[in-house]
Write a protein that holds these residues in place. Structure first.
Motif, PDB file in Angstrom:
ATOM      1  N   ALA A   1       0.840  -1.200   0.000  1.00  0.00           N
ATOM      2  CA  ALA A   1       0.000   0.000   0.000  1.00  0.00           C
ATOM      3  C   ALA A   1       0.871   1.245   0.000  1.00  0.00           C
ATOM      4  O   ALA A   1       1.789   1.370   0.800  1.00  0.00           O
ATOM      5  CB  ALA A   1      -0.909   0.011   1.229  1.00  0.00           C
ATOM      6  N   GLN A   2       0.559   2.143  -0.902  1.00  0.00           N
ATOM      7  CA  GLN A   2       1.226   3.442  -0.961  1.00  0.00           C
ATOM      8  C   GLN A   2       0.176   4.520  -0.690  1.00  0.00           C
ATOM      9  O   GLN A   2      -0.805   4.632  -1.427  1.00  0.00           O
ATOM     10  CB  GLN A   2       1.850   3.666  -2.335  1.00  0.00           C
ATOM     11  N   VAL A   3       0.379   5.273   0.359  1.00  0.00           N
ATOM     12  CA  VAL A   3      -0.561   6.343   0.691  1.00  0.00           C
ATOM     13  C   VAL A   3      -0.324   7.519  -0.248  1.00  0.00           C
ATOM     14  O   VAL A   3       0.787   8.034  -0.347  1.00  0.00           O
ATOM     15  CB  VAL A   3      -0.400   6.786   2.159  1.00  0.00           C
ATOM     16  N   LEU A   4      -1.371   7.925  -0.926  1.00  0.00           N
ATOM     17  CA  LEU A   4      -1.286   9.062  -1.839  1.00  0.00           C
ATOM     18  C   LEU A   4      -1.738  10.355  -1.163  1.00  0.00           C
ATOM     19  O   LEU A   4      -1.215  11.422  -1.457  1.00  0.00           O
ATOM     20  CB  LEU A   4      -2.133   8.803  -3.083  1.00  0.00           C
ATOM     21  N   ARG A   5      -2.710  10.237  -0.238  1.00  0.00           N
ATOM     22  CA  ARG A   5      -3.210  11.431   0.433  1.00  0.00           C
ATOM     23  C   ARG A   5      -3.976  11.032   1.690  1.00  0.00           C
ATOM     24  O   ARG A   5      -4.669  10.027   1.699  1.00  0.00           O
ATOM     25  CB  ARG A   5      -4.141  12.197  -0.501  1.00  0.00           C
ATOM     26  N   ILE A   6      -3.841  11.851   2.717  1.00  0.00           N
ATOM     27  CA  ILE A   6      -4.652  11.731   3.930  1.00  0.00           C
ATOM     28  C   ILE A   6      -5.195  13.116   4.248  1.00  0.00           C
ATOM     29  O   ILE A   6      -4.449  14.092   4.263  1.00  0.00           O
ATOM     30  CB  ILE A   6      -3.832  11.210   5.132  1.00  0.00           C
ATOM     31  N   VAL A   7      -6.481  13.182   4.503  1.00  0.00           N
ATOM     32  CA  VAL A   7      -7.133  14.415   4.930  1.00  0.00           C
ATOM     33  C   VAL A   7      -7.859  14.099   6.231  1.00  0.00           C
ATOM     34  O   VAL A   7      -8.606  13.118   6.297  1.00  0.00           O
ATOM     35  CB  VAL A   7      -8.135  14.931   3.871  1.00  0.00           C
ATOM     36  N   ALA A   8      -7.624  14.905   7.258  1.00  0.00           N
ATOM     37  CA  ALA A   8      -8.258  14.674   8.559  1.00  0.00           C
ATOM     38  C   ALA A   8      -8.918  15.949   9.049  1.00  0.00           C
ATOM     39  O   ALA A   8      -8.371  17.042   8.884  1.00  0.00           O
ATOM     40  CB  ALA A   8      -7.228  14.198   9.568  1.00  0.00           C
ATOM     41  N   GLU A   9     -10.083  15.782   9.636  1.00  0.00           N
ATOM     42  CA  GLU A   9     -10.792  16.909  10.240  1.00  0.00           C
ATOM     43  C   GLU A   9     -11.606  16.362  11.403  1.00  0.00           C
ATOM     44  O   GLU A   9     -12.402  15.427  11.235  1.00  0.00           O
ATOM     45  CB  GLU A   9     -11.711  17.580   9.224  1.00  0.00           C
ATOM     46  N   GLY A  10     -11.399  16.931  12.573  1.00  0.00           N
ATOM     47  CA  GLY A  10     -12.117  16.459  13.757  1.00  0.00           C
ATOM     48  C   GLY A  10     -11.803  15.004  14.019  1.00  0.00           C
ATOM     49  O   GLY A  10     -10.649  14.600  14.035  1.00  0.00           O
ATOM     50  N   ASP A  11     -12.848  14.200  14.177  1.00  0.00           N
ATOM     51  CA  ASP A  11     -12.633  12.785  14.457  1.00  0.00           C
ATOM     52  C   ASP A  11     -12.817  11.911  13.223  1.00  0.00           C
ATOM     53  O   ASP A  11     -13.048  10.710  13.318  1.00  0.00           O
ATOM     54  CB  ASP A  11     -13.543  12.319  15.597  1.00  0.00           C
ATOM     55  N   GLU A  12     -12.671  12.514  12.031  1.00  0.00           N
ATOM     56  CA  GLU A  12     -12.788  11.763  10.790  1.00  0.00           C
ATOM     57  C   GLU A  12     -11.587  12.026   9.882  1.00  0.00           C
ATOM     58  O   GLU A  12     -11.036  13.118   9.871  1.00  0.00           O
ATOM     59  CB  GLU A  12     -14.073  12.129  10.061  1.00  0.00           C
ATOM     60  N   ALA A  13     -11.219  10.993   9.136  1.00  0.00           N
ATOM     61  CA  ALA A  13     -10.118  11.110   8.180  1.00  0.00           C
ATOM     62  C   ALA A  13     -10.443  10.277   6.949  1.00  0.00           C
ATOM     63  O   ALA A  13     -11.225   9.324   7.016  1.00  0.00           O
ATOM     64  CB  ALA A  13      -8.801  10.654   8.794  1.00  0.00           C
ATOM     65  N   VAL A  14      -9.817  10.653   5.845  1.00  0.00           N
ATOM     66  CA  VAL A  14      -9.942   9.921   4.586  1.00  0.00           C
ATOM     67  C   VAL A  14      -8.543   9.688   4.056  1.00  0.00           C
ATOM     68  O   VAL A  14      -7.703  10.602   4.078  1.00  0.00           O
ATOM     69  CB  VAL A  14     -10.753  10.730   3.542  1.00  0.00           C
ATOM     70  N   SER A  15      -8.283   8.473   3.590  1.00  0.00           N
ATOM     71  CA  SER A  15      -7.018   8.227   2.895  1.00  0.00           C
ATOM     72  C   SER A  15      -7.334   7.710   1.497  1.00  0.00           C
ATOM     73  O   SER A  15      -8.372   7.090   1.258  1.00  0.00           O
ATOM     74  CB  SER A  15      -6.127   7.240   3.652  1.00  0.00           C
ATOM     75  N   TRP A  16      -6.429   8.014   0.596  1.00  0.00           N
ATOM     76  CA  TRP A  16      -6.493   7.524  -0.773  1.00  0.00           C
ATOM     77  C   TRP A  16      -5.211   6.745  -0.953  1.00  0.00           C
ATOM     78  O   TRP A  16      -4.115   7.284  -0.716  1.00  0.00           O
ATOM     79  CB  TRP A  16      -6.596   8.697  -1.728  1.00  0.00           C
ATOM     80  N   ILE A  17      -5.321   5.481  -1.324  1.00  0.00           N
ATOM     81  CA  ILE A  17      -4.128   4.642  -1.448  1.00  0.00           C
ATOM     82  C   ILE A  17      -4.060   3.988  -2.821  1.00  0.00           C
ATOM     83  O   ILE A  17      -5.068   3.795  -3.491  1.00  0.00           O
ATOM     84  CB  ILE A  17      -4.069   3.552  -0.356  1.00  0.00           C
ATOM     85  N   LEU A  18      -2.834   3.646  -3.190  1.00  0.00           N
ATOM     86  CA  LEU A  18      -2.563   2.819  -4.359  1.00  0.00           C
ATOM     87  C   LEU A  18      -2.087   1.479  -3.825  1.00  0.00           C
ATOM     88  O   LEU A  18      -1.123   1.415  -3.050  1.00  0.00           O
ATOM     89  CB  LEU A  18      -1.486   3.458  -5.234  1.00  0.00           C
ATOM     90  N   MET A  19      -2.798   0.431  -4.182  1.00  0.00           N
ATOM     91  CA  MET A  19      -2.445  -0.917  -3.748  1.00  0.00           C
ATOM     92  C   MET A  19      -1.820  -1.651  -4.925  1.00  0.00           C
ATOM     93  O   MET A  19      -2.390  -1.673  -6.019  1.00  0.00           O
ATOM     94  CB  MET A  19      -3.697  -1.655  -3.265  1.00  0.00           C
TER      95      MET A  19
END
Length: 127
Positions: free
Chosen positions: A64-82
């Motif tokens: 897994a290669q993390v392309l982006r992580i965005v976090a706000e408050g108690d939530e986060a989103v990651s976009w990965i290349l597998m």
């Protein structure tokens, strides 16, 4: 409420530990009652022990290669290349933290790639 910085760090550690197959560190990012969901297959896993075991037993030599992580408050989103051999796929992962900053919920979206419809190549570029 968890700080975005704390959750972002938890998600970064989660992915780094998964890539390293460091299941102890991976488990340390998770709440005991974590819930993992895969909408495409309609599967749900409840609990840290079962979710860690699910990852340990996942077949193949994936990376897994993390392309982006965005976090706000108690939530986060990651976009990965597998990557698994020559196969590549992208995923979007939604994370929710508990009050202690551990990951309490994960929803993974693994869309299948597809060829674009005919007739719009004059508007787009392929990568």
């Amino acid at each position: 409420m968890t700080s975005p910085t704390a959750l972002r760090k938890a998600v970064e550690t989660y992915w780094a530990a998964a890539e390293a197959r460091d299941w102890e560190t991976f488990a340390g990012t998770l709440a005991d009652d974590v819930v993992y969901e895969l909408p495409q297959s309609r599967e749900r896993i409840r609990g840290k022990e079962r979710y860690v075991q699910f990852n340990k037993e996942y077949p193949g030599d994936w990376h897994a290669q993390v392309l982006r992580i965005v976090a706000e408050g108690d939530e986060a989103v990651s976009w990965i290349l597998m990557r698994e051999g020559l196969r590549e796929s992208y995923a979007v992962n939604l994370f929710t933290a508990d009050a202690s900053g551990r990951i309490a919920a994960i929803t993974d979206f693994w869309p299948e790639p597809y060829e674009p419809p005919f007739g719009r190549d004059h508007l787009t570029e392929r990568y």
